[in-house]
Motif scaffolding. Structure first.
Motif, PDB file in Angstrom:
ATOM      1  N   SER A 101      22.972  38.245 -98.394  1.00 34.76           N
ATOM      2  CA  SER A 101      21.943  37.982 -99.398  1.00 34.76           C
ATOM      3  C   SER A 101      22.437  38.395-100.777  1.00 34.76           C
ATOM      4  O   SER A 101      23.145  39.397-100.923  1.00 34.76           O
ATOM      5  CB  SER A 101      20.657  38.756 -99.084  1.00 34.76           C
ATOM      6  OG  SER A 101      20.146  38.416 -97.822  1.00 34.76           O
ATOM      7  N   SER A 102      22.045  37.614-101.777  1.00 34.63           N
ATOM      8  CA  SER A 102      22.254  37.967-103.178  1.00 34.63           C
ATOM      9  C   SER A 102      20.914  38.418-103.727  1.00 34.63           C
ATOM     10  O   SER A 102      19.922  37.682-103.647  1.00 34.63           O
ATOM     11  CB  SER A 102      22.772  36.762-103.964  1.00 34.63           C
ATOM     12  OG  SER A 102      22.776  37.036-105.358  1.00 34.63           O
ATOM     13  N   SER A 103      20.859  39.628-104.286  1.00 36.73           N
ATOM     14  CA  SER A 103      19.596  40.190-104.761  1.00 36.73           C
ATOM     15  C   SER A 103      19.621  40.372-106.272  1.00 36.73           C
ATOM     16  O   SER A 103      20.588  40.886-106.835  1.00 36.73           O
ATOM     17  CB  SER A 103      19.325  41.547-104.087  1.00 36.73           C
ATOM     18  OG  SER A 103      19.191  41.395-102.694  1.00 36.73           O
ATOM     19  N   ASN A 104      18.552  39.929-106.904  1.00 37.43           N
ATOM     20  CA  ASN A 104      18.332  40.131-108.335  1.00 37.43           C
ATOM     21  C   ASN A 104      16.918  40.651-108.523  1.00 37.43           C
ATOM     22  O   ASN A 104      16.022  40.348-107.724  1.00 37.43           O
ATOM     23  CB  ASN A 104      18.485  38.823-109.117  1.00 37.43           C
ATOM     24  CG  ASN A 104      19.890  38.257-109.059  1.00 37.43           C
ATOM     25  OD1 ASN A 104      20.745  38.578-109.850  1.00 37.43           O
ATOM     26  ND2 ASN A 104      20.121  37.397-108.077  1.00 37.43           N
ATOM     27  N   VAL A 139      24.161  46.686 -94.812  1.00 40.17           N
ATOM     28  CA  VAL A 139      24.952  47.360 -95.836  1.00 40.17           C
ATOM     29  C   VAL A 139      24.621  46.750 -97.199  1.00 40.17           C
ATOM     30  O   VAL A 139      24.291  45.571 -97.301  1.00 40.17           O
ATOM     31  CB  VAL A 139      26.466  47.265 -95.551  1.00 40.17           C
ATOM     32  CG1 VAL A 139      26.816  47.965 -94.260  1.00 40.17           C
ATOM     33  CG2 VAL A 139      26.950  45.821 -95.528  1.00 40.17           C
ATOM     34  N   ARG A 140      24.727  47.575 -98.226  1.00 40.38           N
ATOM     35  CA  ARG A 140      24.437  47.138 -99.587  1.00 40.38           C
ATOM     36  C   ARG A 140      25.648  47.402-100.460  1.00 40.38           C
ATOM     37  O   ARG A 140      26.334  48.418-100.325  1.00 40.38           O
ATOM     38  CB  ARG A 140      23.228  47.886-100.136  1.00 40.38           C
ATOM     39  CG  ARG A 140      22.962  47.605-101.605  1.00 40.38           C
ATOM     40  CD  ARG A 140      21.675  48.209-102.089  1.00 40.38           C
ATOM     41  NE  ARG A 140      21.619  48.184-103.539  1.00 40.38           N
ATOM     42  CZ  ARG A 140      20.521  48.433-104.252  1.00 40.38           C
ATOM     43  NH1 ARG A 140      19.388  48.722-103.644  1.00 40.38           N
ATOM     44  NH2 ARG A 140      20.542  48.406-105.569  1.00 40.38           N
ATOM     45  N   GLU A 141      25.933  46.458-101.346  1.00 41.44           N
ATOM     46  CA  GLU A 141      27.072  46.591-102.254  1.00 41.44           C
ATOM     47  C   GLU A 141      26.908  47.835-103.117  1.00 41.44           C
ATOM     48  O   GLU A 141      25.849  48.088-103.676  1.00 41.44           O
ATOM     49  CB  GLU A 141      27.186  45.351-103.132  1.00 41.44           C
ATOM     50  CG  GLU A 141      28.418  45.352-104.024  1.00 41.44           C
ATOM     51  CD  GLU A 141      28.506  44.112-104.884  1.00 41.44           C
ATOM     52  OE1 GLU A 141      29.625  43.805-105.339  1.00 41.44           O
ATOM     53  OE2 GLU A 141      27.469  43.455-105.120  1.00 41.44           O
ATOM     54  N   ASP A 142      27.980  48.596-103.233  1.00 41.28           N
ATOM     55  CA  ASP A 142      27.991  49.807-104.063  1.00 41.28           C
ATOM     56  C   ASP A 142      28.554  49.447-105.415  1.00 41.28           C
ATOM     57  O   ASP A 142      29.755  49.224-105.572  1.00 41.28           O
ATOM     58  CB  ASP A 142      28.846  50.890-103.389  1.00 41.28           C
ATOM     59  CG  ASP A 142      28.766  52.219-104.123  1.00 41.28           C
ATOM     60  OD1 ASP A 142      28.060  52.282-105.159  1.00 41.28           O
ATOM     61  OD2 ASP A 142      29.401  53.187-103.669  1.00 41.28           O
ATOM     62  N   ILE A 143      27.685  49.346-106.412  1.00 47.38           N
ATOM     63  CA  ILE A 143      28.129  49.029-107.762  1.00 47.38           C
ATOM     64  C   ILE A 143      27.788  50.181-108.685  1.00 47.38           C
ATOM     65  O   ILE A 143      27.857  50.133-109.835  1.00 47.38           O
ATOM     66  CB  ILE A 143      27.516  47.704-108.257  1.00 47.38           C
ATOM     67  CG1 ILE A 143      25.990  47.710-108.121  1.00 47.38           C
ATOM     68  CG2 ILE A 143      28.089  46.531-107.464  1.00 47.38           C
ATOM     69  CD1 ILE A 143      25.316  46.484-108.681  1.00 47.38           C
ATOM     70  N   GLY A 167      20.973  44.933-112.162  1.00 42.11           N
ATOM     71  CA  GLY A 167      22.072  44.020-111.879  1.00 42.11           C
ATOM     72  C   GLY A 167      21.941  43.357-110.523  1.00 42.11           C
ATOM     73  O   GLY A 167      21.140  43.754-109.679  1.00 42.11           O
ATOM     74  N   GLN A 168      22.750  42.327-110.339  1.00 42.84           N
ATOM     75  CA  GLN A 168      22.804  41.637-109.052  1.00 42.84           C
ATOM     76  C   GLN A 168      23.619  42.473-108.073  1.00 42.84           C
ATOM     77  O   GLN A 168      24.564  43.174-108.451  1.00 42.84           O
ATOM     78  CB  GLN A 168      23.444  40.260-109.242  1.00 42.84           C
ATOM     79  CG  GLN A 168      23.531  39.405-107.997  1.00 42.84           C
ATOM     80  CD  GLN A 168      24.813  39.597-107.213  1.00 42.84           C
ATOM     81  OE1 GLN A 168      25.693  40.363-107.613  1.00 42.84           O
ATOM     82  NE2 GLN A 168      24.943  38.922-106.101  1.00 42.84           N
ATOM     83  N   TYR A 169      23.264  42.408-106.784  1.00 37.96           N
ATOM     84  CA  TYR A 169      24.068  43.064-105.753  1.00 37.96           C
ATOM     85  C   TYR A 169      23.952  42.267-104.458  1.00 37.96           C
ATOM     86  O   TYR A 169      23.018  41.482-104.260  1.00 37.96           O
ATOM     87  CB  TYR A 169      23.635  44.520-105.528  1.00 37.96           C
ATOM     88  CG  TYR A 169      22.214  44.689-105.071  1.00 37.96           C
ATOM     89  CD1 TYR A 169      21.892  44.719-103.711  1.00 37.96           C
ATOM     90  CD2 TYR A 169      21.174  44.821-105.986  1.00 37.96           C
ATOM     91  CE1 TYR A 169      20.584  44.866-103.280  1.00 37.96           C
ATOM     92  CE2 TYR A 169      19.862  44.965-105.563  1.00 37.96           C
ATOM     93  CZ  TYR A 169      19.572  44.996-104.220  1.00 37.96           C
ATOM     94  OH  TYR A 169      18.269  45.128-103.804  1.00 37.96           O
ATOM     95  N   TRP A 170      24.935  42.442-103.582  1.00 33.93           N
ATOM     96  CA  TRP A 170      24.984  41.756-102.294  1.00 33.93           C
ATOM     97  C   TRP A 170      24.530  42.695-101.187  1.00 33.93           C
ATOM     98  O   TRP A 170      24.798  43.909-101.230  1.00 33.93           O
ATOM     99  CB  TRP A 170      26.414  41.300-101.990  1.00 33.93           C
ATOM    100  CG  TRP A 170      27.025  40.434-103.036  1.00 33.93           C
ATOM    101  CD1 TRP A 170      27.888  40.831-104.023  1.00 33.93           C
ATOM    102  CD2 TRP A 170      26.839  39.025-103.204  1.00 33.93           C
ATOM    103  NE1 TRP A 170      28.240  39.753-104.810  1.00 33.93           N
ATOM    104  CE2 TRP A 170      27.606  38.632-104.334  1.00 33.93           C
ATOM    105  CE3 TRP A 170      26.098  38.057-102.531  1.00 33.93           C
ATOM    106  CZ2 TRP A 170      27.665  37.317-104.775  1.00 33.93           C
ATOM    107  CZ3 TRP A 170      26.143  36.751-102.973  1.00 33.93           C
ATOM    108  CH2 TRP A 170      26.926  36.392-104.077  1.00 33.93           C
TER     109      TRP A 170
END
Length: 202
Positions: free
Chosen positions: A22-25, A198-202, A44-47
């Motif tokens: 998923s792409s989350s905004n 899991v969530r992208e770590d930005i 920001g956007q994250y995956w």
């Protein structure tokens, strides 16, 4: 977490049978009495990825579950390449594209040189100076002798310079577990399964 890659742990995708990506905004919407709306992007956007394991034997379960327990829930980060979709859609892309100028954060079109072959809309890419993963939104036919233009989403989160290279195949996502509880299920046939997000770590 810092913006540069310091992660040493990598989770193999060989354990998993499926991945939901998923792409989350985040958008803030306000509506007036006349029903006119105003929309503003915030954050920001994250995956995110929801990963379902294949049936695991006892040894496979031990390896995967111990890796996940070692992460201490959401505390630690690690890398993972999405199953199947992590590699480029095109099989003829080659070379090491390098950014040709300085581009500020917020830019969504950057130039590179040194790559050859095709990259496709929907391919993931990553820049060597930070961990954020981007997606190409237009096809590109790279010519190693001329500048090529990469159209990306989301816009750059970090500035890049002409020393930055582009990763386009088997792109590693820096992620953390979205839940502090990690559970496995044992089946009557003696196998076990694990589902994680899991969530992208930005």
């Amino acid at each position: 977490m810092s913006s540069t890659t310091t992660t040493s742990d990598a989770l193999s995708t060989n354990f998993f049978a499926s991945a939901e990506i998923s792409s989350s905004n985040t958008t803030r919407i306000s509506e007036s009495i006349s029903r006119r709306t105003q929309r503003k992007a915030v954050g920001g956007q994250y995956w995110t990825m929801q990963l379902q394991s294949k049936p695991l034997n006892r040894e496979e379960l031990g390896v995967l579950y111990s890796f996940l327990v070692k992460q201490q829930g959401s505390f630690s980060d690690f890398t993972i390449v999405p199953p199947i979709y992590g590699s480029t859609a095109s099989t003829n892309a080659s070379g090491t594209p390098t950014i040709t100028a300085t581009f500020a954060a917020g830019v969504s079109r950057v130039s590179s040189q040194g790559g050859s072959g095709s990259l496709k809309a929907g391919d993931y890419i990553k820049f060597s100076n930070h961990d954020k993963v981007y997606m190409l939104v237009q096809d590109i036919n790279q010519d190693s002798s001329t500048e090529d233009f990469l159209h990306i989403s989301p816009p750059l989160t970090t500035a890049i310079t002409n020393s930055t290279t582009v990763v386009y195949n088997n792109v590693p996502f820096k992620v953390y577990l979205a839940d502090d509880k990690t559970t496995f299920k044992t089946n009557t046939d003696g196998t076990s399964t694990i589902s994680i997000t899991v969530r992208e770590d930005i």
